[in-house]
Design a protein around this motif. Structure first.
Motif, PDB file in Angstrom:
ATOM      1  N   UNK A 223      48.866  44.076  50.419  1.00 41.25           N
ATOM      2  CA  UNK A 223      48.021  43.161  49.646  1.00 41.25           C
ATOM      3  C   UNK A 223      48.512  43.114  48.207  1.00 41.25           C
ATOM      4  N   UNK A 224      48.649  41.889  47.665  1.00 44.00           N
ATOM      5  CA  UNK A 224      49.042  41.683  46.269  1.00 44.00           C
ATOM      6  C   UNK A 224      48.082  40.686  45.631  1.00 44.00           C
ATOM      7  N   UNK A 225      47.550  41.014  44.451  1.00 42.93           N
ATOM      8  CA  UNK A 225      46.576  40.155  43.787  1.00 42.93           C
ATOM      9  C   UNK A 225      47.261  39.157  42.855  1.00 42.93           C
ATOM     10  N   UNK A 226      46.659  37.988  42.762  1.00 42.71           N
ATOM     11  CA  UNK A 226      47.120  36.929  41.855  1.00 42.71           C
ATOM     12  C   UNK A 226      46.423  37.115  40.512  1.00 42.71           C
ATOM     13  N   UNK A 227      47.212  37.195  39.411  1.00 40.67           N
ATOM     14  CA  UNK A 227      46.652  37.548  38.104  1.00 40.67           C
ATOM     15  C   UNK A 227      46.651  36.395  37.093  1.00 40.67           C
ATOM     16  N   UNK A 228      47.238  35.267  37.426  1.00 39.02           N
ATOM     17  CA  UNK A 228      47.440  34.221  36.427  1.00 39.02           C
ATOM     18  C   UNK A 228      46.356  33.150  36.518  1.00 39.02           C
ATOM     19  N   UNK A 229      46.442  32.182  35.619  1.00 35.64           N
ATOM     20  CA  UNK A 229      45.506  31.066  35.647  1.00 35.64           C
ATOM     21  C   UNK A 229      45.695  30.284  36.941  1.00 35.64           C
ATOM     22  N   UNK A 230      44.574  29.825  37.513  1.00 33.01           N
ATOM     23  CA  UNK A 230      44.627  29.130  38.798  1.00 33.01           C
ATOM     24  C   UNK A 230      45.163  27.724  38.577  1.00 33.01           C
ATOM     25  N   UNK A 231      46.455  27.578  38.798  1.00 34.20           N
ATOM     26  CA  UNK A 231      47.127  26.288  38.716  1.00 34.20           C
ATOM     27  C   UNK A 231      48.075  26.175  39.900  1.00 34.20           C
ATOM     28  N   UNK A 232      48.374  24.959  40.279  1.00 35.76           N
ATOM     29  CA  UNK A 232      49.197  24.730  41.467  1.00 35.76           C
ATOM     30  C   UNK A 232      50.573  25.368  41.319  1.00 35.76           C
ATOM     31  N   UNK A 233      51.184  25.232  40.159  1.00 35.63           N
ATOM     32  CA  UNK A 233      52.518  25.793  39.953  1.00 35.63           C
ATOM     33  C   UNK A 233      52.495  27.308  40.016  1.00 35.63           C
ATOM     34  N   UNK A 234      51.446  27.906  39.437  1.00 39.46           N
ATOM     35  CA  UNK A 234      51.352  29.363  39.440  1.00 39.46           C
ATOM     36  C   UNK A 234      51.149  29.907  40.855  1.00 39.46           C
ATOM     37  N   UNK A 235      50.307  29.253  41.624  1.00 38.63           N
ATOM     38  CA  UNK A 235      50.066  29.712  42.991  1.00 38.63           C
ATOM     39  C   UNK A 235      51.305  29.532  43.859  1.00 38.63           C
ATOM     40  N   UNK A 236      52.020  28.460  43.641  1.00 43.27           N
ATOM     41  CA  UNK A 236      53.255  28.245  44.398  1.00 43.27           C
ATOM     42  C   UNK A 236      54.275  29.333  44.070  1.00 43.27           C
ATOM     43  N   UNK A 237      54.401  29.667  42.789  1.00 42.90           N
ATOM     44  CA  UNK A 237      55.321  30.722  42.389  1.00 42.90           C
ATOM     45  C   UNK A 237      54.862  32.079  42.914  1.00 42.90           C
ATOM     46  N   UNK A 238      53.558  32.264  42.975  1.00 43.54           N
ATOM     47  CA  UNK A 238      53.012  33.516  43.506  1.00 43.54           C
ATOM     48  C   UNK A 238      53.406  33.713  44.965  1.00 43.54           C
ATOM     49  N   UNK A 239      53.295  32.661  45.756  1.00 40.22           N
ATOM     50  CA  UNK A 239      53.687  32.741  47.168  1.00 40.22           C
ATOM     51  C   UNK A 239      55.183  33.030  47.276  1.00 40.22           C
ATOM     52  N   UNK A 240      55.976  32.415  46.427  1.00 41.18           N
ATOM     53  CA  UNK A 240      57.425  32.624  46.465  1.00 41.18           C
ATOM     54  C   UNK A 240      57.776  34.056  46.066  1.00 41.18           C
ATOM     55  N   UNK A 241      57.025  34.615  45.110  1.00 37.29           N
ATOM     56  CA  UNK A 241      57.294  35.990  44.673  1.00 37.29           C
ATOM     57  C   UNK A 241      56.878  37.018  45.717  1.00 37.29           C
ATOM     58  N   UNK A 242      55.995  36.644  46.628  1.00 40.24           N
ATOM     59  CA  UNK A 242      55.607  37.566  47.690  1.00 40.24           C
ATOM     60  C   UNK A 242      56.778  37.875  48.616  1.00 40.24           C
ATOM     61  N   UNK A 243      57.673  36.916  48.789  1.00 41.59           N
ATOM     62  CA  UNK A 243      58.772  37.064  49.740  1.00 41.59           C
ATOM     63  C   UNK A 243      59.806  38.048  49.214  1.00 41.59           C
ATOM     64  N   UNK A 244      60.482  38.781  50.106  1.00 41.51           N
ATOM     65  CA  UNK A 244      61.567  39.672  49.669  1.00 41.51           C
ATOM     66  C   UNK A 244      62.656  38.909  48.928  1.00 41.51           C
ATOM     67  N   UNK A 245      63.339  39.602  48.037  1.00 41.44           N
ATOM     68  CA  UNK A 245      64.308  38.941  47.156  1.00 41.44           C
ATOM     69  C   UNK A 245      65.629  38.617  47.834  1.00 41.44           C
TER      70      UNK A 245
END
Length: 761
Positions: A223-245
């Protein structure tokens, strides 16, 4: 006026009657306790017993009463509620018969005595069930659903989960952004979930979500929590950061051959995506994560000049994304798709059709199960043609010929694979019928798996060297198999395959540790302390244990001395050093005389120095010239056990030389262990003495020696000194046996009294 007042009063009465009637009907339609006829304090055993009796009585097959079926349903429903502790507690508190719906009313109603009020009566614009958007209700998660479905599925795709509640004002403000993100992420393959804290408190606590609204991601069960302002770009980047590098490798003209030629080492097909965007599309990353166990993914940026040769080599259209899959042949792709706006369904179908090489190597049991599945139905037989070979260069021609033969196969019921005999020896021994590997280094076997326990039917077809005769013989056997499956005449229980990629676990663990550490640092930087409390508690607990067991112990351990502290056993120290010695402690006492004191103490210190680190051992010496009475009394108590031979002189006096004796005295348990010295040094007189405890070394010399005192005195003194020094030669070995507890113990009824150790006058 009077008539008007009467009309108003009548109207009020009618309205109240309607409201009270509605409230009464909104109450529970049935009580599970009343239906089963048990009290609210009834135990589970009582409830079960009553349920069995009522179920037999009201079963529709046995009871022909018209209302029997309805009654049977109510009985069953009531037992489901009362047999589950959570549902029972939920009903006792709120009158709800399950996790989502109370009897005869809305889920979000509140019961007050006999009245039942619905939120919709007040028309509050909160996130209640009646006003919740269909998207939220579609993705509502329960605890069991999360554990059984979401967590396992998170190893194939990430999940985006929103934590909300009915009375959450802030949740209303993020709804438009959330809906837009959900629509986009779901089409890309991201899992969506919504947790209502008011009704899934257990799941919220399990996730570590303690406030609303919250948004979190779940991937690989983490489980990883989202810490930023709720915006479409931020949530999209959050999903991308969840994936292995390291899911997708950047491929250019300089590393394309290295990327494509690694198919043999990784035992996977390789996929290349050509696109003009500089960053790897999120859809492609999600696809790479979903198929990471089967395929290796690379990305080619068509906008770079370093990729021009690749585009030219494979004739790539620059106006639409192109996806190529390569198997054993790295010069020509095995499959290709090209389309603008690729959809997830098309990509999934493309990947599923190209999950394996033409002839993959069996490297673990999971791959074996997928390539050679267990037979389920007669019409769905699956056969495996297995080449047993080696990884040396001498087998390359035969392996290549087998690949060439397999590439011409058009039957869906036949799969080709190979296995290295050196790495999968148990399997190969069974399939080759225990033949000598030197006589048949390679072998082709056709097999069909019959059950998951490992049973299989098989037939060794031919020794394989890649010749045309071998190919023709294999082709004939496959044609016979198609007509007559009974040609598989052998059966055996196949062992589980070795995992040849097990060594890669360490690398994966390092990558996982790095990702986890990055997440921890990110949480700390964002001060998400409440969610971090379990981790911080674990870290501080580990540090406390480490400090308590290692650091404190290191500081509290007394430093080892570079000398041996030996005290004299006298009437002053007698009580503390022996009689009142603490349980488990022992006093090691050396017996000496004034003449031998310096020599024996020096030797004694050397022999026992290695044992001074023990806190339970104490070291003393006893001067036999002063305390001979105590020594005689002690040994008289243990006379039979010690078996000391006493010699009597001409005057009849009992005289014994105890010089060099060592006593291990346990003051609490009242026993002793005895060391009697044995001479092991060189005898200057040309004779060896076995027992230095005898009187021969200390008695006066013969009359012949007395005739020449001037000539013999120095020599006699040298002999005596050397013999005394060697009395303790074997004390170190005796001490080791003492610590091991293998020495005989001589128990005594009581220690000699204090008067026995008083110095002789």
């Amino acid at each position: 006026m009077a008539g008007g007042r009467m009309s108003v009063q009548l109207a009020v009465v009618v309205v109240l009657s309607v409201l009270l009637t509605g409230a009464t009907h909104a109450g529970p339609e049935m009580d599970p306790y009343k239906i089963l006829g048990v009290t609210r304090t009834a135990s589970q055993a009582e409830i079960k017993k009553v349920y069995k009796r009522l179920a037999k009585e009201w079963h529709p097959d046995k009871n022909k009463n018209p209302g029997a079926e309805d009654m049977f349903i109510k009985i069953t429903k009531s037992y489901e509620i009362l047999s589950n502790e959570d549902k029972r507690a939920n009903y006792d508190r709120y009158g709800q018969t399950d996790d989502t719906q109370p009897y005869g009313g809305s889920r979000h109603g509140h019961r007050h005595d006999s009245f039942y009020f619905d939120e919709s009566f007040f028309n509050f614009p909160f996130n209640s069930k009646n006003h919740r958007d269909f998207a939220d209700s579609k993705y509502i998660l329960h605890f069991n659903q999360y554990v059984n479905d979401v967590v396992p599925d998170s190893y194939k795709r990430p999940y985006l989960i929103k934590i909300t509640s009915d009375w959450c004002f802030s949740c209303i403000h993020i709804e438009p952004v959330w809906k837009e993100v959900v629509q986009e992420m779901e089409t890309l393959g991201v899992g969506i979930g919504v947790v209502d804290v008011g009704y899934e408190r257990r799941l919220a606590n399990h996730l570590g979500a303690h406030r609303t609204p919250s948004i979190l991601g779940v991937i690989n069960g983490k489980v990883t929590f989202f810490h930023y302002a709720v915006a479409k770009e931020h949530l999209r980047q959050f999903v991308e950061d969840l994936l292995p590098q390291r899911l997708v490798e950047r491929v250019t003209d300089t590393n394309d051959l290295q990327f494509l030629n690694s198919w043999h080492e990784l035992n996977k097909p390789h996929v290349l995506l050509f696109d003009q965007v500089p960053v790897v599309p999120l859809l492609y990353k999600l696809t790479a994560f979903a198929y990471k166990d089967y395929l290796q993914f690379g990305y080619v940026d068509q906008g770079l000049s370093e990729t021009a040769n690749l585009q030219k080599q494979f004739n790539i259209n620059t106006y639409a994304p192109t996806m190529l899959v390569f198997k054993e042949n790295t010069d020509n792709p095995a499959d290709i798709i090209q389309a603008k706006g690729m959809k997830k369904q098309i990509i999934d179908e493309f990947m599923s059709n190209n999950k394996f090489l033409l002839v993959p190597r069996l490297v673990n049991q999971k791959l074996f199960d997928e390539l050679c599945p267990v037979k389920q139905f007669h019409r769905r037989r699956k056969y495996c043609v297995l080449l047993i070979t080696g990884d040396e260069e001498t087998f390359s021609f035969g392996n290549q010929a087998f690949l060439s033969f397999a590439s011409t196969n058009a039957r869906e019921v036949v799969r080709f694979a190979y296995v290295y005999q050196r790495l999968q020896q148990p399997l190969c021994d069974i399939l080759m019928q225990n033949k000598d590997s030197e006589q048949s280094p390679t072998q082709v076997v056709i097999l069909e798996r019959r059950n998951a326990a490992g049973k299989a039917l098989f037939k060794p077809v031919t020794a394989w060297n890649g010749s045309e005769e071998d190919k023709q013989r294999l082709l004939e056997e496959l044609q016979r198999l198609q007509k007559d499956p009974s040609i598989l005449i052998h059966d055996a229980m196949l062992p589980e395959l070795n995992n040849e990629f097990a060594s890669m676990f360490v690398i994966r663990w390092i990558y996982a540790s790095y990702d986890y550490l990055s997440e921890v640092i990110d949480d700390i930087l964002h001060n998400n302390w409440r969610e971090m409390m379990p981790l911080l508690s674990l870290i501080f607990s580990a540090l406390f244990i480490l400090f308590g067991t290692v650091v404190i112990q290191a500081f509290s351990r007394p430093p080892k001395k570079n000398f041996v502290e030996v005290t004299e056993l006298t009437d002053i120290t007698y009580m503390s050093n022996l009689v009142k010695l603490r349980p488990g402690h022992m006093n090691i006492v050396l017996v000496l005389t004034d003449a031998s004191k310096n020599i024996l103490l020096s030797k004694f210190a050397k022999e026992v120095y290695s044992f001074t680190g023990s806190l339970t051992l104490h070291f003393s010496f006893l001067n036999i010239d002063k305390h001979s009475q105590w020594m005689n009394t002690l040994l008289e108590y243990a006379q039979d056990a010690t078996q000391i031979d006493a010699d009597e002189d001409d005057g009849g006096n009992h005289k014994m030389d105890y010089t060099g004796y060592v006593l291990a005295l346990n003051g609490h348990k009242k026993y002793l262990c005895l060391f009697k010295p044995v001479y092991t040094g060189e005898d200057l007189e040309g004779k060896s003495s076995e027992d230095e405890g005898s009187t021969s070394g200390n008695r006066s010399r013969s009359s012949s020696r007395d005739d020449h005192p001037s000539r013999k005195s120095n020599r006699s003194r040298s002999i005596s000194t050397l013999q005394i020094h060697h009395k303790l030669d074997r004390l170190g070995l005796w001490m080791e046996r003492l610590m091991e507890g293998t020495l005989p113990r001589y128990y005594i009824p009581a220690w000699p009294g204090l008067d026995k150790i008083t110095p002789s006058k």
